[in-house]
Design a protein around this motif. Structure first.
Motif, mmCIF file in Angstrom:
data_model
loop_
_atom_site.group_PDB
_atom_site.id
_atom_site.type_symbol
_atom_site.label_atom_id
_atom_site.label_comp_id
_atom_site.label_asym_id
_atom_site.label_seq_id
_atom_site.Cartn_x
_atom_site.Cartn_y
_atom_site.Cartn_z
ATOM 1 N N ALA A 247 11.642 -10.494 38.075
ATOM 2 C CA ALA A 247 12.291 -10.081 39.329
ATOM 3 C C ALA A 247 12.287 -8.568 39.481
ATOM 4 C CB ALA A 247 13.723 -10.618 39.381
ATOM 5 N N PHE A 248 12.444 -7.853 38.353
ATOM 6 C CA PHE A 248 12.502 -6.393 38.390
ATOM 7 C C PHE A 248 11.132 -5.732 38.214
ATOM 8 C CE2 PHE A 248 16.936 -6.994 36.401
ATOM 9 C CZ PHE A 248 17.501 -7.205 37.650
ATOM 10 N N SER A 249 10.090 -6.552 37.973
ATOM 11 C CA SER A 249 8.723 -6.022 37.746
ATOM 12 C C SER A 249 8.736 -4.948 36.645
ATOM 13 C CB SER A 249 8.144 -5.433 39.039
ATOM 14 O OG SER A 249 8.111 -6.403 40.059
ATOM 15 N N ILE A 250 9.355 -5.275 35.531
ATOM 16 C CA ILE A 250 9.535 -4.298 34.450
ATOM 17 C C ILE A 250 8.219 -4.025 33.733
ATOM 18 C CG2 ILE A 250 10.588 -3.962 32.164
ATOM 19 C CD1 ILE A 250 13.119 -5.190 33.210
ATOM 20 N N LYS A 251 7.965 -2.760 33.480
ATOM 21 C CA LYS A 251 6.840 -2.322 32.656
ATOM 22 C C LYS A 251 7.408 -1.591 31.440
ATOM 23 C CE LYS A 251 3.752 -1.823 36.630
ATOM 24 N NZ LYS A 251 2.925 -0.890 37.449
ATOM 25 N N TRP A 252 7.147 -2.133 30.260
ATOM 26 C CA TRP A 252 7.739 -1.581 29.041
ATOM 27 C C TRP A 252 6.943 -0.368 28.555
ATOM 28 C CZ3 TRP A 252 12.420 -3.199 28.067
ATOM 29 C CH2 TRP A 252 12.800 -4.484 28.464
ATOM 30 N N THR A 253 7.675 0.688 28.207
ATOM 31 C CA THR A 253 7.049 1.882 27.627
ATOM 32 C C THR A 253 7.294 1.949 26.126
ATOM 33 O OG1 THR A 253 9.029 3.196 28.088
ATOM 34 C CG2 THR A 253 7.301 3.167 29.771
ATOM 35 N N ASP A 254 8.270 1.192 25.648
ATOM 36 C CA ASP A 254 8.577 1.096 24.222
ATOM 37 C C ASP A 254 9.241 -0.246 23.999
ATOM 38 O OD1 ASP A 254 8.868 1.661 21.570
ATOM 39 O OD2 ASP A 254 9.794 3.628 21.850
ATOM 40 N N GLU A 255 9.646 -0.528 22.775
ATOM 41 C CA GLU A 255 10.194 -1.849 22.472
ATOM 42 C C GLU A 255 11.390 -2.182 23.349
ATOM 43 O OE1 GLU A 255 11.337 -4.520 18.538
ATOM 44 O OE2 GLU A 255 11.581 -2.336 18.467
ATOM 45 N N TYR A 256 12.266 -1.197 23.552
ATOM 46 C CA TYR A 256 13.459 -1.438 24.353
ATOM 47 C C TYR A 256 13.591 -0.439 25.506
ATOM 48 C CZ TYR A 256 14.693 -4.074 20.138
ATOM 49 O OH TYR A 256 14.677 -4.943 19.083
ATOM 50 N N GLU A 257 12.491 0.122 25.964
ATOM 51 C CA GLU A 257 12.529 1.092 27.056
ATOM 52 C C GLU A 257 11.554 0.680 28.150
ATOM 53 O OE1 GLU A 257 12.201 5.224 25.958
ATOM 54 O OE2 GLU A 257 13.042 4.805 23.978
ATOM 55 N N SER A 258 12.017 0.792 29.383
ATOM 56 C CA SER A 258 11.177 0.432 30.525
ATOM 57 C C SER A 258 10.953 1.650 31.408
ATOM 58 C CB SER A 258 11.846 -0.673 31.353
ATOM 59 O OG SER A 258 13.102 -0.232 31.854
ATOM 60 N N ALA A 259 9.874 1.616 32.161
ATOM 61 C CA ALA A 259 9.568 2.712 33.083
ATOM 62 C C ALA A 259 10.433 2.564 34.329
ATOM 63 C CB ALA A 259 8.093 2.687 33.454
ATOM 64 N N ILE A 260 11.088 3.663 34.719
ATOM 65 C CA ILE A 260 11.944 3.662 35.902
ATOM 66 C C ILE A 260 11.315 4.556 36.971
ATOM 67 C CG2 ILE A 260 14.234 4.160 36.821
ATOM 68 C CD1 ILE A 260 14.308 1.949 34.813
ATOM 69 N N ASP A 261 11.070 3.974 38.131
ATOM 70 C CA ASP A 261 10.538 4.736 39.253
ATOM 71 C C ASP A 261 11.690 5.025 40.222
ATOM 72 O OD1 ASP A 261 9.174 5.926 41.276
ATOM 73 O OD2 ASP A 261 7.940 4.187 41.808
ATOM 74 N N HIS A 262 12.257 6.247 40.124
ATOM 75 C CA HIS A 262 13.415 6.582 40.951
ATOM 76 C C HIS A 262 13.058 6.680 42.429
ATOM 77 C CE1 HIS A 262 16.136 7.310 37.590
ATOM 78 N NE2 HIS A 262 15.127 7.903 36.970
ATOM 79 N N ASN A 263 11.793 6.847 42.723
ATOM 80 C CA ASN A 263 11.368 6.955 44.117
ATOM 81 C C ASN A 263 10.763 5.659 44.646
ATOM 82 O OD1 ASN A 263 12.062 9.748 44.237
ATOM 83 N ND2 ASN A 263 10.166 10.234 43.139
ATOM 84 N N GLY A 264 10.841 4.610 43.835
ATOM 85 C CA GLY A 264 10.252 3.337 44.242
ATOM 86 C C GLY A 264 11.096 2.631 45.295
#
Length: 527
Positions: free
Chosen positions: A199-216
């Motif tokens: 639902a959130f279209s999460i893209k993982w950058t590390d094991e427990y970190e996701s990329a956040i697009d503040h302008n998305g």
């Protein structure tokens, strides 16, 4: 009359006529939630007639019309008694594609039938105890999980996922046994977490970190509703998860906490939807073992560290805090850690305080969460301390007077609701490392008396939990004002004039003799 006409056509008419009359009935009663008791028997017969139509080979559009009317009628609990049978439940399960393990969701034309069938099941299960028992017998929870697995990565069938999740939430709410089945047998925790990721279209950058697009872009209404239903279902699945016994459990809870961190940093289509989304995320975070909440904060990435930072002294005065920095992209940073999620929780808490109502349901979950996070994680506590209880400079006003977060929380310490005032006081006490002298400095003795009495700390001291020994630093303004601060009210008071200074010698002698006589009376034995 509507029921009579519809019942006549349903019993004797062909599919086209049935579809038309039921569509008219649905349009007329779409917003009806209370029904006349005089037509109860007719509505029961209409329900029975609709089920008989649904077992026939009729067009999809006719099936949808039948199910829409059945959904409306299922709002009446009394109507459901004679029609809630195993056979009728199985008809709805078949139409909702809940009976077929290998059947893929390829026929788009069938989607409206699946959605309406799930809506009917939601109403029937919620309003009928017999349906709830039949759900256990038919192993409905397992069937719903199978349907979720078919559509978890497919965004164009959000309505199916949404009502599947809603029904799963209702089942796990009404039956504690289903919670256990979902958690262990059906692997509901990873499945529902994956639904949130999708639902959130999460893209993982590390094991427990996701990329956040503040302008998305914000989440769509469908994605938001789907996420909210998944959060509610996950809450029921994890409601008893206070301790982690296995490493695999710990890992799964950390993944879920990381997904919830992502949830806190995105917005829905409207402000109300965003608040509802974040509210359910807060409730679910309260079920996560506190040792796994460390993923709510994370070290800065190399790109973030390389950016030029500015101290909060350059921000408006009402947002200043010692040691904290804000990067150019507005990322909240403290001690090299990204504190965005904690800052969102703090803002969420303040908004709930400002609402001024429903504190027990709306405010205590986030206050409890922040309290436990602060108690278990030093960086979170120190960040929140700087935000909520910055070094005192102006002590001319009482602690409860003003518009800062500290002022609002101190006011809650004397709230009429015992649970609200206890958790507000506990939060501030933890931020003060459970040291009585530090708490009194920020709240005054009068506001803190309830907590201190309950803890047996009226004479001073500190709580039972251990905290680091780093010392608080007082500002020069506070040090200068400290001798004149009233410990009860917690604010600066001008020295009161000595009444003796304005007395004549005769008045002083008179008052002295008056005091001697009073002491003499007190010293005499009573007769």
């Amino acid at each position: 009359m509507d029921e009579e006409r519809a019942l006549y056509i349903v019993r004797a008419g062909e599919a086209g006529a049935i579809e038309r009359v039921l569509r008219d009935y649905s349009d007329k009663h779409r917003a009806t939630f209370k029904f006349e008791s005089t037509d109860e028997d007719k509505r029961k017969k209409l329900c029975e007639g609709i089920f008989k139509v649904l077992i026939k080979d009729i067009p999809t559009t006719c099936q949808v019309s039948c199910l829409e009317v059945l959904r409306i009628l299922s709002r009446d609990k009394k109507v459901l008694v004679p029609v809630t049978t195993k056979e009728n439940m199985q008809i709805l399960l078949r139409l909702a594609k809940l009976n077929e393990l290998d059947d893929s969701l390829e026929k788009v034309s069938e989607f409206p039938v699946i959605v309406e069938s799930l809506k009917c099941l939601c109403n029937i299960v919620f309003n009928s105890q017999m349906a709830q028992q039949l759900s256990l017998e038919l192993n409905l929870a397992a069937k719903l999980c199978n349907l979720l697995r078919k559509c978890k990565d497919r965004k164009f069938i959000n309505d199916i996922k949404c009502f599947d999740l809603r029904l799963l939430f209702l089942l796990s709410l009404l039956h504690t046994d289903i919670r256990s089945q979902l958690r262990y047998e059906l692997q509901g925790l990873p499945l529902l977490t994956q639904i949130l990721e999708s639902a959130f279209s999460i893209k993982w950058t590390d094991e427990y970190e996701s990329a956040i697009d503040h302008n998305g872009p914000p989440l769509s209404p469908q994605e938001t509703d789907c996420a909210i239903e998944a959060l509610k279902a996950l809450f029921n699945v994890t409601v008893d998860s206070w301790k982690v016994h296995k490493e695999s459990d710990s890992h799964q809870f950390r993944v879920m906490a990381a997904v919830l961190r992502h949830c806190l940093l995105i917005v829905g289509p409207t402000e109300d939807k965003t608040e509802e989304l974040h509210s359910n995320a807060v409730n679910l975070l309260s079920n996560v073992p506190v040792s796994c909440l460390d993923v709510l904060i994370c070290p800065l990435t190399h790109e973030e560290t390389a950016q030029e930072a500015t101290t909060l002294d350059e921000l408006p005065s009402n947002k200043t805090a010692e040691k904290e920095t804000v990067l150019k992209n507005n990322t909240m940073v403290y001690n090299g850690m990204n504190m965005e999620a904690i800052h969102v929780l703090l803002n969420f808490m303040e908004k709930r305080i400002d609402k001024g109502s429903s504190y027990r349901e709306g405010l205590t979950p986030v206050l409890s969460l922040l309290t436990e996070c602060s108690r278990a994680h030093r960086n979170i506590r120190k960040f929140l301390k700087d935000q909520v209880l910055p070094p005192l400079r102006d002590v001319t006003n009482r602690p409860e007077v003003g518009s800062t977060v500290r002022n609002k929380l101190v006011r809650l310490m004397t709230h009429v609701d015992l649970g609200v005032k206890q958790i507000a006081a506990e939060f501030l006490f933890v931020l003060c490392k459970e040291r009585v002298d530090s708490l009194l400095k920020y709240t005054g003795y009068g506001n803190a008396a309830g907590l201190l009495a309950a803890r047996g700390l009226l004479a001073g001291g500190r709580g039972d939990n251990w905290y680091s020994e780093d010392e608080d630093t007082d500002t020069e303004e506070y040090k200068n004002a400290k001798p004149n601060i009233n410990l009860i009210t917690g604010h600066l008071e001008e020295p009161m004039p000595n009444p003796i200074d304005e007395m004549t010698e005769e008045q002083k002698e008179y008052e002295a003799m008056k005091l001697v006589n009073m002491l003499d009376k007190l010293s005499r034995p009573c007769h």
